[in-house]
Design an enzyme around this catalytic site. Structure first.
Site, mmCIF file in Angstrom:
data_model
loop_
_atom_site.group_PDB
_atom_site.id
_atom_site.type_symbol
_atom_site.label_atom_id
_atom_site.label_comp_id
_atom_site.label_asym_id
_atom_site.label_seq_id
_atom_site.Cartn_x
_atom_site.Cartn_y
_atom_site.Cartn_z
ATOM 1 N N LYS A 77 -67.317 -40.562 -3.928
ATOM 2 C CA LYS A 77 -67.910 -41.622 -4.819
ATOM 3 C C LYS A 77 -67.409 -42.357 -5.614
ATOM 4 O O LYS A 77 -66.718 -43.088 -6.153
ATOM 5 C CB LYS A 77 -68.350 -40.482 -6.013
ATOM 6 C CG LYS A 77 -69.717 -40.187 -6.647
ATOM 7 C CD LYS A 77 -69.676 -39.405 -7.625
ATOM 8 C CE LYS A 77 -71.048 -39.448 -8.896
ATOM 9 N NZ LYS A 77 -71.724 -38.363 -9.291
ATOM 10 N N SER A 156 -76.367 -37.235 -9.019
ATOM 11 C CA SER A 156 -75.733 -38.418 -8.793
ATOM 12 C C SER A 156 -75.385 -39.438 -7.705
ATOM 13 O O SER A 156 -75.184 -40.204 -7.216
ATOM 14 C CB SER A 156 -74.891 -39.456 -10.358
ATOM 15 O OG SER A 156 -73.975 -38.612 -10.440
ATOM 16 N N SER A 180 -74.626 -33.131 -10.962
ATOM 17 C CA SER A 180 -74.679 -34.160 -9.783
ATOM 18 C C SER A 180 -73.354 -33.995 -8.783
ATOM 19 O O SER A 180 -73.583 -34.589 -7.840
ATOM 20 C CB SER A 180 -74.146 -35.477 -9.640
ATOM 21 O OG SER A 180 -74.582 -35.895 -11.097
#
Length: 459
Positions: A77, A156, A180
């Site tokens: 990420k 996210s 997330s």
């Protein structure tokens, strides 16, 4: 689309010599570049991947394997520092940031286990949304979307969920402040493990709210999560967790908050999974938890911890010219933190300790909580782009179940457990009190088999 393979499957092939790490890295990078969705990855680290794969090849040929993860590809990420690259956190305003001088601690740990970093994946800007929409780098399309539709990936850690679900990488590391990791895992029909806060070092990880931030892998099986978890903690090898028989599991279904407004198809998929677990011998009870309602009452009165901490972190950006380059929805949500006073914040922290202790006492020492990860399946993208109010409503509902775990310091695993409306994936969330990660992972591994063919990603 490439055939999805788990970390464990790739490990067997690599360790046996049936698969060459360099060939695997090249195939992985080629598949990413050929994939029609250019919004999954924000950048590829080709030179690094080549270097790490060649090193893995030498070790494996010389009988010096670093362990089960040696030569296995991984994606990160866009919150984790990678040496030589700016950490942009899904935002345009950080594209000109100073490149990281060294890898984040967990990136170093997995590199030390021999994993091959192939690139960075997309995310909600500054990790401040559970839906996964990003106006700057595009919104990855959920691979389970019906033909002609663009369903949301969840956020996210949007790119992490889609990269694994699409079979591009076997694992991607995400962060989880309000859901997330678990949200994109549920939306995309894969496994997502949110570790207890503090289980891994946070050095080199761009924060959202330090009192809530945690990390974890998105992958295809619980076994994969166990392997990666051990390496992230710097352990030389994953210890074999004692896998309990389903009959040894004490599972509690909450009657408070988690099912409010849930789609009937989601409830049906969850109840089918519960029936499977019960037939396998698991002891299951249903129980009210007033602490869950109290969390939302507390947030309504004093504001959310994440909002307060995000405002302090981004205050200069959102009150200056950089705000014009940011997602307006992120700016609006962050600005709400300006109204949260120090007294509000401190009172919330004190209440958090009380509610956490009360919940743990009510749950009991040997039980785990199970519930739908989310009250709905992944919604379509376009209506939420067209209607900002609908966006905020959908975001709040998407985060509702999972944020309870962050507030009460749980660890959790989302397992795929069937499909709901539109044949979209449904997740089953298993949660345990803080620092009960080994017990949680062992239970999740035991539950995978009974759930079996309910899942798209069952192997």
């Amino acid at each position: 689309m490439p055939t999805p393979r788990s970390v464990a499957q790739l490990s067997v092939l690599l360790q046996s010599g049936a698969l060459d790490p360099v060939v695997l890295a090249e195939e992985t990078l080629d598949a990413i570049e050929a994939h029609p969705d250019a919004a999954i990855f924000t950048c590829l680290t080709k030179e690094r991947a080549k270097r790490e794969a060649e090193a893995a090849r030498r070790r494996l040929r010389e009988g010096r394997s670093l362990g089960a993860l040696d030569g296995v590809p991984i994606a990160w990420k866009d919150l984790f520092d990678i040496e030589g690259l700016p950490t942009t956190a899904g935002s345009r305003v950080l594209r000109g940031a100073e490149p990281a001088g060294r890898d984040a601690a967990v990136v170093r740990a997995l590199a030390g286990a021999g994993m091959v970093s192939v690139g960075r994946v997309n995310m909600s800007e500054f990790a401040f949304s559970g839906l996964g929409i990003n106006p700057h780098y595009g919104t990855p399309r959920n691979p389970a979307s019906p033909d002609g539709e663009h369903r949301l990936p969840g956020g996210s850690s949007s790119g992490s969920g889609v990269a694994v679900a699409a079979g591009l990488v076997p694992v991607s590391i995400g962060t989880d402040t309000g859901g997330s990791v678990r949200i994109p895992a549920a939306f995309n029909g894969i496994v997502g493990y949110k570790a207890s806060r503090g289980r891994y070092p946070m050095e080199g990880v761009f924060p959202l709210a330090r009192s809530l931030d945690s990390l974890g892998p998105l992958c295809r099986t619980v076994k994969d999560a166990v392997l990666v978890d051990a390496a992230m903690r710097g352990l030389p090898a994953a210890e074999a967790l004692p896998r309990p028989a389903p009959a040894d599991l004490s599972l509690v279904i909450p009657e408070t908050v988690f099912f409010d407004g849930a789609e009937p198809e989601v409830v049906a998929a969850f109840e089918t999974a519960v029936e499977r677990l019960a037939r396998a011998g698991a002891r299951i009870r249903r129980q009210a938890f007033p602490e869950f309602s109290a969390i939302f009452e507390l947030m309504a009165k004093h504001g959310a911890l994440v909002t307060a901490e995000a405002f302090v972190l981004h205050r200069e950006r959102i009150q200056g010219p950089a705000a014009a380059e940011m997602d307006s929805r992120v700016v609006k949500r962050t600005l709400l933190g300006e109204k949260i006073t120090l007294a509000d914040y401190l009172e919330t922290l004190a209440a958090r300790e009380r509610l956490t202790a009360a919940f743990e006492a009510r749950l009991g020492p040997d039980s785990l909580l199970i519930a739908p990860t989310l009250p709905h399946v992944a919604p379509a993208l376009q209506p939420l782009l067209d209607d900002e109010e609908l966006f905020f409503q959908a975001n709040a509902k998407t985060l509702r179940n999972t944020l309870v775990g962050n507030f009460l310091d749980w660890c959790g695993v989302s397992l795929p457990c069937g499909t709901g409306a539109g044949a979209m994936p449904v997740g089953l969330l298993i949660s345990a009190p803080r620092n009960a990660d080994d017990r949680l992972l062992a239970a999740a591994a035991a539950m995978e088999s009974p759930l079996g063919d309910l899942s798209r990603s069952a192997e």
